[in-house]
Design a protein around this motif. Structure first.
Motif, PDB file in Angstrom:
ATOM      1  N   GLU A   1      -7.306  -4.294  -7.165  1.00 23.27           N
ATOM      2  CA  GLU A   1      -7.862  -3.006  -6.825  1.00 23.27           C
ATOM      3  C   GLU A   1      -9.511  -3.327  -6.907  1.00 23.27           C
ATOM      4  OE1 GLU A   1      -6.968  -0.039  -9.866  1.00 23.27           O
ATOM      5  OE2 GLU A   1      -4.965  -0.263  -9.549  1.00 23.27           O
TER       6      GLU A   1
ATOM      7  N   LYS B   1     -13.236  -3.589  -5.121  1.00 28.24           N
ATOM      8  CA  LYS B   1     -13.819  -2.715  -4.334  1.00 28.24           C
ATOM      9  C   LYS B   1     -14.563  -3.359  -3.247  1.00 28.24           C
ATOM     10  CE  LYS B   1     -18.472  -0.570  -5.030  1.00 28.24           C
ATOM     11  NZ  LYS B   1     -19.291  -1.490  -4.301  1.00 28.24           N
TER      12      LYS B   1
ATOM     13  N   ARG C   1      -7.374  -8.413 -13.188  1.00 25.19           N
ATOM     14  CA  ARG C   1      -6.626  -7.060 -13.103  1.00 25.19           C
ATOM     15  C   ARG C   1      -6.866  -6.239 -14.338  1.00 25.19           C
ATOM     16  NH1 ARG C   1      -3.589  -3.440 -10.373  1.00 25.19           N
ATOM     17  NH2 ARG C   1      -2.278  -2.330 -11.409  1.00 25.19           N
TER      18      ARG C   1
ATOM     19  N   ARG D   1       0.923  -1.022  -0.024  1.00 27.06           N
ATOM     20  CA  ARG D   1      -0.074  -0.031   0.018  1.00 27.06           C
ATOM     21  C   ARG D   1       0.849   1.316   0.183  1.00 27.06           C
ATOM     22  NH1 ARG D   1      -4.696  -2.028   4.356  1.00 27.06           N
ATOM     23  NH2 ARG D   1      -6.006  -3.054   3.092  1.00 27.06           N
TER      24      ARG D   1
ATOM     25  N   TRP E   1      -5.692  -5.725  -2.827  1.00 27.18           N
ATOM     26  CA  TRP E   1      -5.052  -4.482  -3.328  1.00 27.18           C
ATOM     27  C   TRP E   1      -4.548  -4.708  -4.863  1.00 27.18           C
ATOM     28  CZ3 TRP E   1       0.349  -5.348  -4.453  1.00 27.18           C
ATOM     29  CH2 TRP E   1       1.107  -4.276  -5.025  1.00 27.18           C
TER      30      TRP E   1
END
Length: 567
Positions: free
Chosen positions: A286, A288, A241, A205, A283
Motif C-alpha cells: 500500500e 503512497k 507492510r 487490484r 499494491w
C-alpha cells in the motif's frame, strides 16, 4: 527573497542605513540574470529540496557544466546555503564545476570505461590512441564501469554508447555528430498486454488476489534480492507492510558494480515486466509513492522509461500513484540502498548507519520497500507459474534462477539466465560458447569487483548465495568476469582497488584512506602481505557499508589462490 530585493543584479545589504555598512554583503552575490535563467529552467513548479540533483542536471545539460553564478542563483531560489548546493554538486562525478571566468568543458566528452572487463579488452591502449589525436572541442576522460561490459571496450561519446570501440569508430561518431543516445527497440505496453501483461496486477487490484497470498508465494519460491545482498524478498515485503503508513517504494536501478549489466538488459528488452512487478509491490505494501533511481550512464533507458511510465499513466494502470524517475549522477556508492535514498532526497550519496533499516525509517523518514530491477522482473512469472516452477529451476542442490552478467575472455559474453547453482565451467561451456580463441581458462570473478577472484581449479563450485563465502568470495549481483592465461591477476586486483578508491564516498576513514592506501600498495612491484592483511582487517571491521568491507576481497583472494602471479 522577493524579486524587488535584487537590484542591479545584487541583493541590497540588510544593514544599509544602520551605521557603517560593508560595501557589499558577505559571500557570493546573486546575479539577476542568473536568477532569471534558473527560474526559467525550473519552471513554475514548487521548489523542492529533494529535486536538487535534478535541477543540477538541468543546468549541466544546458551549459556542459555548473557555472558558479548559476549555483549561487539556484541556492537562492531553493533557500539553501550555497555550501549545501556545492557539497552535492561536487560529490557526483558527472557534474563539472565552472568557476568564474573559467571556460566551459569541451563540447563533447568521450568517456572511456577503464574497469576490469574493458581493461582486458584494451581500454588503456584506446585512451592513449585517443589522446594523440581526437580533434578540437573534445575531451577524453577515463570512466568507471558504464554497464556495457559485454561490449568491451565500451565508450560513451557524449551520451552515445560505442560498443567494441576503437579509435576509428569513436572518431567516426564525432565527425557525424552522433552524441545522443541511440533509440532502444523494446517491448512496448501494447505488446506486453497482448501477452497477458498486467492481468496479474488487475487481479490484485480487483481483490481476486490478496497481499498475503502474493507475499507467501514469493517466500515459498525463495526469491531473494538480486542487487547483491540477497535478502529474502517476501520477508522484506512483509516487514514493510507491517510498518505504519504512509509507506514508499524505491527501485534500485543503479547497477554500478564492474561486470554487472543485467538490469540494463531487462530494462532495454522487457521494461514492463519490471514495471508490473513494481506496481504489484506497491499494491502489496500500500505504497503512497514510487521512486525509480536510474544510473546516469543509461540515458537511452531513461528516455525509454519516461515514455513507458507516461503510457502507464495514460492507460490508467498506474491508478494515480506518484511515480518519479530519478536520475543518478555517476556515483557507484548510490547502489548501496541507504546511499540511494540520500541521493533521491537530493543529498550526497552517503550510506546511513543501521539500524534503523529502510523498512522502518527510509525515504523521507517513511517505511520504504527497496527492490532491485531483476527482483521485480521475476514477480509476475513466479506468481503466475507458481513457486514450485521457480524452485525447480536450480541445480547442484540449489533453487531458482540467476541472471549472470558474463564478460571477459569468453566467446559469447552477455546476459545468461541460468539455474542457480550452475558452475562457472558449465556457464562458460554451455552458455558462452567456451573460452575466446587462443585463451585458456585461468580464473574468474564470481560476483563482480567486490566478490573476489577464484582460480580455474575451483570452477565446479555451485554459483549461488552461501556457496562461495567459505572460499572468501560471494556471488553478489552474479557478475562473472572470466580471466585467461594471458591475464595478470595482480593487474586485475589493482584495477579493482583503484575503482574502489575512486568510488569511496569518503564518509568513513577506514574506507576513504584504506582504499587509497591499498591501491598505492598494489601498484608496487612487490606486495607487502602483512601490511595488506592488517589494512584489510581494519577496512572489513570498521567501514560503514559494504564498499569498504568488501573492497579487500580481490587482493586477498589473489594472494590466496594465485601464488604463481607473485613469484
Amino acid at each position: 527573497m522577493p524579486d524587488n530585493e535584487v537590484a542591479g543584479g545584487k541583493p541590497r545589504h540588510p544593514g544599509a542605513g544602520r551605521g557603517k555598512a560593508r560595501p557589499q554583503p558577505k559571500g557570493r552575490q546573486v546575479d539577476g540574470q542568473a536568477l532569471a535563467e534558473i527560474r526559467t529552467l525550473l519552471g513554475p513548479g514548487p521548489r523542492r529540496r529533494d529535486l536538487l540533483i535534478e535541477y543540477l542536471h538541468l543546468v549541466q545539460d544546458r551549459h556542459r557544466g555548473l557555472p558558479a553564478g548559476l549555483l549561487a542563483a539556484l541556492a537562492h531560489e531553493l533557500k539553501l546555503p550555497l555550501a549545501e548546493v556545492y557539497e552535492v554538486a561536487t560529490f557526483y562525478h558527472h557534474f563539472d564545476m565552472i568557476e568564474d571566468g573559467a571556460p566551459a568543458p569541451a563540447a563533447v566528452t568521450v568517456r572511456v570505461c577503464d574497469s576490469l572487463s574493458c581493461a582486458l579488452a584494451g581500454a588503456e591502449r584506446l585512451m592513449a590512441a585517443l589522446a594523440a589525436d581526437v580533434g578540437p572541442g573534445v575531451r577524453v576522460v577515463p570512466a568507471p564501469c558504464i554497464g556495457a561490459c559485454d561490449k568491451a571496450p565500451a565508450v560513451h561519446v557524449g551520451q552515445r554508447l560505442i560498443a567494441h570501440a576503437d579509435a576509428a569508430s569513436i572518431r567516426a561518431a564525432l565527425v557525424a555528430g552522433e552524441t545522443t543516445p541511440q533509440p532502444i527497440s523494446h517491448r512496448r505496453l501494447a505488446s506486453y498486454r497482448r501477452d497477458g501483461g498486467y492481468q496479474l496486477l488487475e487481479a490484485c487490484r480487483a481483490g481476486r488476489r490478496k497481499p498475503e497470498e502474493i507475499i507467501a508465494v514469493l517466500e515459498q519460491a525463495g526469491l531473494r534480492g538480486l542487487g547483491g545482498a540477497g535478502f529474502p524478498t517476501g520477508q522484506k515485503w512483509r516487514l514493510v507492510r507491517q510498518q505504519p503508513a504512509p509507506r514508499l517504494l524505491a527501485i534500485n536501478a543503479d547497477e554500478g558494480e564492474p561486470g554487472t549489466f543485467k538490469d540494463r538488459y531487462f530494462l532495454e528488452t522487457d521494461p514492463h515486466r519490471m514495471l508490473e512487478g513494481m506496481l504489484i509491490g506497491a499494491w502489496a505494501i500500500e505504497a503512497k509513492s514510487i521512486y525509480v533511481y536510474l544510473r546516469d550512464e543509461y540515458p537511452g533507458i531513461r528516455a525509454l522509461l519516461g515514455e513507458e511510465l507516461k503510457a502507464l499513466a495514460e492507460s490508467g494502470l498506474s491508478q494515480g500513484l506518484e511515480i518519479e524517475l530519478r536520475r543518478g549522477a555517476g556515483a557507484y556508492i548510490c547502489g548501496e540502498e541507504s546511499a540511494m535514498l540520500e541521493s533521491i532526497e537530493g543529498k550526497r550519496g552517503l550510506p546511513r548507519h543501521k539500524p534503523p533499516y529502510p523498512s522502518e525509517v527510509g525515504l523521507f523518514g517513511r517505511p520504504t520497500l527497496i527492490n532491485n530491477v531483476e527482483t521485480l522482473h521475476w514477480v509476475r512469472d513466479i506468481v503466475e507459474r507458481g513457486a514450485a516452477w521457480f524452485v525447480g529451476q536450480g541445480e547442484n542442490g540449489r533453487k531458482g534462477l540467476h541472471t549472470f552478467s558474463v564478460s571477459g575472455r569468453v566467446k559469447q559474453p552477455g546476459v545468461k539466465i541460468a539455474p542457480a547453482g550452475i558452475t562457472v565451467r558449465r556457464l562458460i561451456d554451455d552458455f558462452c560458447g567456451g573460452m575466446a580463441a587462443g585463451h585458456r581458462f585461468k580464473g574468474y570473478l564470481p560476483g563482480g569487483a567486490s566478490g573476489g577472484i577464484l582460480p580455474a581449479s575451483m570452477a565446479d563450485l555451485p554459483l549461488d548465495f552461501g556457496t562461495l563465502e567459505p572460499h572468501g568470495c560471494f556471488i553478489g549481483s552474479a557478475a562473472v568476469v572470466v580471466l585467461s592465461d594471458q591475464d595478470d591477476v595482480r593487474m586485475a586486483a589493482h584495477n579493482l582497488m583503484r575503482f574502489f578508491a575512486h568510488e569511496s564516498c569518503g564518509q568513513c576513514t577506514p574506507c576513504r584512506v584504506g582504499t587509497e592506501k591499498a591501491a598505492a600498495l598494489l601498484g608496487q612491484p612487490r606486495w607487502d602481505r602483512p601490511l595488506l592483511s592488517e589494512l584489510s582487517t581494519a577496512m572489513q571491521d570498521a567501514s560503514i557499508c559494504g564498499l569498504g568491507q568488501a573492497a579487500p576481497n580481490p587482493m586477498l583472494t589473489a594472494l590466496r589462490y594465485f601464488p604463481e602471479d607473485f613469484a
